[in-house]
Design an enzyme around this catalytic site. Structure first.
Site, PDB file in Angstrom:
ATOM      1  CG  ASP A  12     124.022  57.053 -72.602  1.00  0.00           C
ATOM      2  OD1 ASP A  12     124.751  56.148 -72.942  1.00  0.00           O
ATOM      3  OD2 ASP A  12     124.207  57.755 -72.263  1.00  0.00           O
ATOM      4  N   GLY A  13     125.482  54.795 -71.267  1.00  0.00           N
ATOM      5  CA  GLY A  13     127.334  54.862 -70.377  1.00  0.00           C
ATOM      6  C   GLY A  13     127.714  56.110 -71.327  1.00  0.00           C
ATOM      7  CD  GLU A  50     126.386  53.323 -73.691  1.00  0.00           C
ATOM      8  OE1 GLU A  50     125.190  53.000 -73.508  1.00  0.00           O
ATOM      9  OE2 GLU A  50     126.218  54.312 -74.401  1.00  0.00           O
ATOM     10  CG  ASP A  72     122.762  55.469 -76.320  1.00  0.00           C
ATOM     11  OD1 ASP A  72     123.781  54.823 -76.161  1.00  0.00           O
ATOM     12  OD2 ASP A  72     122.956  57.152 -75.815  1.00  0.00           O
ATOM     13  CG  HIS A 127     124.068  62.290 -77.431  1.00  0.00           C
ATOM     14  ND1 HIS A 127     124.690  62.395 -76.062  1.00  0.00           N
ATOM     15  CD2 HIS A 127     125.176  60.858 -77.258  1.00  0.00           C
ATOM     16  CE1 HIS A 127     125.597  61.696 -75.296  1.00  0.00           C
ATOM     17  NE2 HIS A 127     125.832  60.509 -76.551  1.00  0.00           N
ATOM     18  CG  ASP A 137     124.562  60.846 -72.213  1.00  0.00           C
ATOM     19  OD1 ASP A 137     125.607  60.742 -72.743  1.00  0.00           O
ATOM     20  OD2 ASP A 137     124.727  62.509 -72.289  1.00  0.00           O
TER      21      ASP A 137
END
Length: 148
Positions: A12-13, A50, A72, A127, A137
């Site tokens: 994740d970014g 990301e 994501d 999320h 995250d």
């Protein structure tokens, strides 16, 4: 059946402002053992973070592996799963509307790393209920906080 090691990479970014300060995280899992890598940049975008998370995760691998990347980011996953990257390369890194592809440096580096492995991308809902994506995250956001 492949004799290569199977590694799962969750990524994740995050960005505070877009552009702004950004953080990234990758969690690699091999035979139940986790390795977490993360970092941040002072002036970046969410999409760059990301992509960088995926690149950083792949760069941890010391040999050719079967890899499942969980992200994501529709931007990252769709580029490979829907063939956008192939079109961009065929068009000298231009999009359908002939504008320059953003983040070409990371896309190019990603292609070099992906060529070393058998990779599958899985799009996860951000999320939501994916525990490892949520951890990524959280860690990416902690990396942003370190920059303040």
């Amino acid at each position: 059946m492949s004799l290569k090691k199977q590694v799962d990479i969750y990524t994740d970014g995050a960005c505070s402002g877009n552009p702004g300060k950004g953080g990234w995280c990758a969690i690699l899992i091999y035979k139940g053992v986790e390795k977490v890598v993360s970092g941040g940049f002072g002036d970046t975008t969410n999409n760059r973070m990301e992509l960088f998370a995926i690149l950083a995760g792949l760069k941890q691998l010391k040999e050719s592996c079967r890899v499942t990347i969980y992200s994501d980011s529709a931007y990252a996953v769709n580029a490979f799963e829907l063939g956008w990257i192939d079109s961009w390369r065929a068009n000298q890194w231009r999009t359908k509307d002939r504008s320059e592809v953003k983040n070409k440096d990371i896309w190019s580096a990603l292609l070099m790393e992906l060529a070393k492995h058998e990779v599958t991308f899985v799009k996860v809902k951000g999320h939501a209920d994916n525990e490892l994506n949520n951890r990524c995250d959280k860690i990416a956001r902690e990396e942003i906080a370190k920059l303040n």
